[in-house]
Write a protein that holds these residues in place. Structure first.
Motif, mmCIF file in Angstrom:
data_model
loop_
_atom_site.group_PDB
_atom_site.id
_atom_site.type_symbol
_atom_site.label_atom_id
_atom_site.label_comp_id
_atom_site.label_asym_id
_atom_site.label_seq_id
_atom_site.Cartn_x
_atom_site.Cartn_y
_atom_site.Cartn_z
ATOM 1 N N GLY A 159 0.829 -1.191 0.000
ATOM 2 C CA GLY A 159 0.000 0.000 0.000
ATOM 3 C C GLY A 159 0.862 1.239 0.000
ATOM 4 O O GLY A 159 1.989 1.220 0.485
ATOM 5 N N LEU A 160 0.330 2.307 -0.541
ATOM 6 C CA LEU A 160 1.036 3.587 -0.568
ATOM 7 C C LEU A 160 0.326 4.603 0.314
ATOM 8 O O LEU A 160 0.887 5.090 1.287
ATOM 9 N N GLU A 161 -0.906 4.901 -0.019
ATOM 10 C CA GLU A 161 -1.658 5.879 0.758
ATOM 11 C C GLU A 161 -2.122 5.248 2.070
ATOM 12 O O GLU A 161 -2.336 4.039 2.154
ATOM 13 N N MET A 162 -2.318 6.087 3.084
ATOM 14 C CA MET A 162 -2.755 5.569 4.381
ATOM 15 C C MET A 162 -4.050 4.782 4.223
ATOM 16 O O MET A 162 -5.002 5.262 3.624
ATOM 17 N N GLY A 163 -4.032 3.565 4.728
ATOM 18 C CA GLY A 163 -5.200 2.695 4.663
ATOM 19 C C GLY A 163 -5.204 1.736 3.489
ATOM 20 O O GLY A 163 -6.024 0.824 3.440
ATOM 21 N N ASP A 164 -4.277 1.907 2.549
ATOM 22 C CA ASP A 164 -4.240 1.021 1.375
ATOM 23 C C ASP A 164 -4.074 -0.453 1.746
ATOM 24 O O ASP A 164 -4.589 -1.324 1.048
ATOM 25 N N VAL A 165 -3.365 -0.747 2.838
ATOM 26 C CA VAL A 165 -3.133 -2.150 3.194
ATOM 27 C C VAL A 165 -4.427 -2.869 3.567
ATOM 28 O O VAL A 165 -4.472 -4.096 3.544
ATOM 29 N N GLU A 166 -5.473 -2.116 3.872
ATOM 30 C CA GLU A 166 -6.761 -2.751 4.194
ATOM 31 C C GLU A 166 -7.319 -3.506 2.993
ATOM 32 O O GLU A 166 -8.153 -4.388 3.153
ATOM 33 N N SER A 167 -6.828 -3.186 1.796
ATOM 34 C CA SER A 167 -7.256 -3.893 0.582
ATOM 35 C C SER A 167 -6.373 -5.096 0.271
ATOM 36 O O SER A 167 -6.669 -5.863 -0.638
ATOM 37 N N ASP A 168 -5.282 -5.250 1.005
ATOM 38 C CA ASP A 168 -4.347 -6.360 0.779
ATOM 39 C C ASP A 168 -4.781 -7.546 1.636
ATOM 40 O O ASP A 168 -4.263 -7.765 2.735
ATOM 41 N N VAL A 169 -5.712 -8.315 1.114
ATOM 42 C CA VAL A 169 -6.301 -9.433 1.860
ATOM 43 C C VAL A 169 -5.233 -10.453 2.243
ATOM 44 O O VAL A 169 -5.198 -10.934 3.380
ATOM 45 N N GLU A 170 -4.345 -10.765 1.322
ATOM 46 C CA GLU A 170 -3.286 -11.737 1.630
ATOM 47 C C GLU A 170 -2.327 -11.189 2.676
ATOM 48 O O GLU A 170 -1.888 -11.908 3.571
ATOM 49 N N GLY A 171 -2.003 -9.901 2.603
ATOM 50 C CA GLY A 171 -1.129 -9.286 3.597
ATOM 51 C C GLY A 171 -1.733 -9.332 4.994
ATOM 52 O O GLY A 171 -1.045 -9.610 5.969
ATOM 53 N N ILE A 172 -3.044 -9.083 5.078
ATOM 54 C CA ILE A 172 -3.734 -9.150 6.373
ATOM 55 C C ILE A 172 -3.703 -10.573 6.915
ATOM 56 O O ILE A 172 -3.391 -10.795 8.089
ATOM 57 N N ARG A 173 -3.995 -11.552 6.062
ATOM 58 C CA ARG A 173 -3.944 -12.960 6.497
ATOM 59 C C ARG A 173 -2.541 -13.340 6.952
ATOM 60 O O ARG A 173 -2.368 -14.077 7.926
#
Length: 193
Positions: A159-173
């Motif tokens: 992710g780049l912008e704040m909160g972008d990682v919330e869309s990274d389902v694999e990263g969250i898992r």
């Protein structure tokens, strides 16, 4: 039992912190206390290899004008340590590097005070370089006689912008499994089921 996480991002509540929180939530489910220390944007300076920590052997860096000695105390008291950094030109932030270098010297100078603790690196990248960042962080754990924890993929999120990682389902898992693995190992070392 406790796990301390160091957030080396200048964005206190940015993507790096969000990944830390996913891992810590799983650790807390196992009854293990957690704490986050934000070192990004703090005044810290790098190690100058003065070797005073070997001379003094007082579990402290000779420089006492920043928060690194507090971080070292927290590391020494913890069962598990997470160091998390965004990726800056394929590696960690200067704050993460200062923490690693100074804490590493102090640990080794004082009989390996981090020996047999559990460690995990976490990184966030816009696109690439995060594996190098995690690898650099994990070298700190290896040279300090610690056990490094992994997950089902590299301990990274995108992710780049704040909160972008919330869309990274694999990263969250990946972060959730990392937290589960860290809790499991901390408990096993402590002799708990």
């Amino acid at each position: 039992m406790n796990v301390i996480a160091f957030n080396a991002s200048p964005r206190k509540d940015g993507n790096t912190r969000r990944l830390i929180d996913y891992a810590l939530a799983e650790i807390e489910k196992e009854g293990i206390e957690t704490e986050v220390v934000n070192i990004g944007r703090k005044k810290v300076h790098g190690c100058i290899a003065c070797m005073k920590c070997f001379e003094n052997q007082d579990r402290r860096c000779i420089f006492d004008d920043d928060l690194i000695n507090v971080c070292i105390e927290k590391m020494a008291a913890a069962d598990g340590i997470i160091i998390a950094s965004p990726t800056y030109f394929s590696d960690m932030t200067p704050e993460a590097k200062a923490l690693i270098d100074r804490a590493g010297y102090v640990s080794i100078a004082n009989g390996n005070l981090l020996s047999r603790k559990v460690g995990a690196g976490i990184s966030v990248a816009r696109r690439a370089g995060a594996v190098t960042t995690v690898d650099s962080i994990n070298h700190f754990f290896g040279i300090n006689d610690m056990f490094t924890v992994g997950s089902t993929y590299w301990n990274v999120g995108f992710g780049l912008e704040m909160g972008d990682v919330e869309s990274d389902v694999e990263g969250i898992r990946t972060m959730q499994r990392l937290g589960q693995n860290m809790a499991w190992l901390v408990k096993k070392i402590a002799g708990q089921p």
